[in-house]
Design a protein around this motif. Structure first.
Motif, PDB file in Angstrom:
ATOM      1  N   PHE A   1       0.811  -1.212   0.000  1.00  0.00           N
ATOM      2  CA  PHE A   1       0.000   0.000   0.000  1.00  0.00           C
ATOM      3  C   PHE A   1       0.845   1.263   0.000  1.00  0.00           C
ATOM      4  O   PHE A   1       0.426   2.300  -0.541  1.00  0.00           O
ATOM      5  N   ALA A   2       2.033   1.204   0.552  1.00  0.00           N
ATOM      6  CA  ALA A   2       2.930   2.358   0.458  1.00  0.00           C
ATOM      7  C   ALA A   2       3.290   2.624  -0.997  1.00  0.00           C
ATOM      8  O   ALA A   2       3.247   3.770  -1.483  1.00  0.00           O
ATOM      9  N   ARG A   3       3.611   1.558  -1.736  1.00  0.00           N
ATOM     10  CA  ARG A   3       3.949   1.708  -3.149  1.00  0.00           C
ATOM     11  C   ARG A   3       2.717   2.109  -3.969  1.00  0.00           C
ATOM     12  O   ARG A   3       2.801   2.956  -4.871  1.00  0.00           O
TER      13      ARG A   3
ATOM     14  N   ARG B   1      -2.090   3.913 -17.859  1.00  0.00           N
ATOM     15  CA  ARG B   1      -1.627   2.539 -17.637  1.00  0.00           C
ATOM     16  C   ARG B   1      -1.741   2.185 -16.147  1.00  0.00           C
ATOM     17  O   ARG B   1      -2.179   1.093 -15.786  1.00  0.00           O
ATOM     18  N   ALA B   2      -1.358   3.125 -15.297  1.00  0.00           N
ATOM     19  CA  ALA B   2      -1.469   2.900 -13.857  1.00  0.00           C
ATOM     20  C   ALA B   2      -2.926   2.716 -13.440  1.00  0.00           C
ATOM     21  O   ALA B   2      -3.253   1.844 -12.623  1.00  0.00           O
ATOM     22  N   MET B   3      -3.811   3.518 -14.004  1.00  0.00           N
ATOM     23  CA  MET B   3      -5.236   3.420 -13.689  1.00  0.00           C
ATOM     24  C   MET B   3      -5.792   2.057 -14.085  1.00  0.00           C
ATOM     25  O   MET B   3      -6.529   1.424 -13.323  1.00  0.00           O
TER      26      MET B   3
ATOM     27  N   LEU C   1       5.819   2.974 -11.163  1.00  0.00           N
ATOM     28  CA  LEU C   1       6.225   4.241 -10.562  1.00  0.00           C
ATOM     29  C   LEU C   1       7.415   4.825 -11.316  1.00  0.00           C
ATOM     30  O   LEU C   1       7.472   6.040 -11.572  1.00  0.00           O
ATOM     31  N   GLN C   2       8.354   3.975 -11.708  1.00  0.00           N
ATOM     32  CA  GLN C   2       9.506   4.440 -12.496  1.00  0.00           C
ATOM     33  C   GLN C   2       9.047   4.992 -13.846  1.00  0.00           C
ATOM     34  O   GLN C   2       9.551   6.015 -14.318  1.00  0.00           O
TER      35      GLN C   2
END
Length: 322
Positions: free
Chosen positions: A170-172, A264-266, A308-309
């Motif tokens: 959850f932190a990531r 993409r993240a979504m 994230l990167q």
């Protein structure tokens, strides 16, 4: 009537209620969100019946999907349009909503075929030319509130993430959500296919776009980015080919390329939440046996780290290709 255990008799009775008779070949197709069946009718040929998952879309929302398809068909976009009976394309049988389409057959879309990729770009240009004037009044927008914040709440409350991973996971996830939310700022929103990937495309005397079940409002690039894969240079070549077709019909705003990684993240986070919410459907544990295992959540932690990167890297740029 149990949506999760539709019997051939119930399916046949539902179809008879709108004057469609199953002659032969009633066969369940590979669909998770809805229940979809292929069959032969003596009067209408090979047809596809879709029984909509309860409480996912309202009748008004389903009708908007159909109305968009009719508008696209009128504009020359190659889409399958549902059958109409007595002025209606959305039917009700008991508590279930369903619709019927003529079957579209063809070859699988070849995402690495540049001619087909350019043809896809042209069809998407035509689709978006309709979509920028077609208003959805009942379906939601493609938003970070839904695809990220709501999805995170689902994962926090329902996902069986191992305790040893929960804190780091959850932190990531929160880092990904914060970064994607900051970057997702679409200037224009229009009515989209919204789930445009190779499995929803067929090639038969040209390109056909199928399965508009997820259609909603969002930025144009949402219908393009899932066709991009491989190295950055390969993605730029694919994008250039798509836009060669797209811009014969409609101008593309290059600023939307900065939305690709947030989108993409979504999709990634929403997919995890989707599997979580559907886990009580008997079809899901059988079809996704790898989900909800320790290995799966460990892998997703790695995927979030990589994403994230990607969110922190410079977006694709057409000027670096041209």
């Amino acid at each position: 009537m149990n949506y999760y255990q539709l019997t051939p008799d119930v399916i046949a009775d539902a179809l008879v209620s709108v004057g469609i008779y199953v002659d032969s070949g009633l066969m369940a197709l590979n669909s998770y969100e809805n229940r979809v069946y292929r069959f032969k009718s003596d009067t209408d040929g090979i047809l596809i019946a879709k029984f909509y998952r309860p409480e996912r879309w309202s009748r008004q929302q389903i009708q908007e999907e159909h109305d968009f398809l009719f508008a696209l068909d009128d504009a020359g976009v190659r889409v399958a349009v549902p059958l109409i009976r007595d002025g209606h394309s959305v039917f009700e049988f008991g508590t279930m909503l369903f619709a019927v389409w003529p079957a579209v057959s063809g070859r699988q879309f070849e995402a690495d075929n540049l001619d087909q990729l350019e043809a896809l770009g042209e069809q998407l240009g035509r689709l978006h030319s309709v979509g920028e004037h077609f208003t959805l009044r009942h379906r939601p927008q493609l938003s970070t509130d839904d695809y990220l914040l709501r999805a995170r709440a689902v994962l926090e409350q329902q996902a069986r993430i191992p305790n040893r991973l929960r804190g780091e996971f959850f932190a990531r996830l929160n880092e990904v959500i914060e970064r994607a939310t900051g970057l997702y700022r679409p200037a224009q929103q229009l009515t989209l296919h919204c789930d445009c990937h190779a499995s929803n495309i067929l090639w038969r005397d040209g390109l056909w776009l199928l399965d508009f079940d997820d259609c909603r409002t969002g930025p144009a690039v949402q219908d393009l980015w899932m066709m991009l894969s491989g190295s950055r240079q390969e993605q730029l070549m694919q994008l250039d080919t798509l836009l060669a077709g797209y811009e014969t019909i409609r101008e593309f705003d290059a600023a939307e390329l900065a939305l690709i990684e947030p989108l993409r993240a979504m999709r990634m986070v929403n997919y995890m939440a989707w599997l979580t919410t559907r886990w009580s459907d008997p079809a899901f544990p059988a079809s996704f046996p790898w989900f909800n295992t320790d290995d799966y959540w460990q892998q997703q932690l790695g995927v979030l780290t990589e994403q994230l990167q990607s969110l922190e890297a410079p977006p694709l740029s057409l000027t670096s290709w041209n």
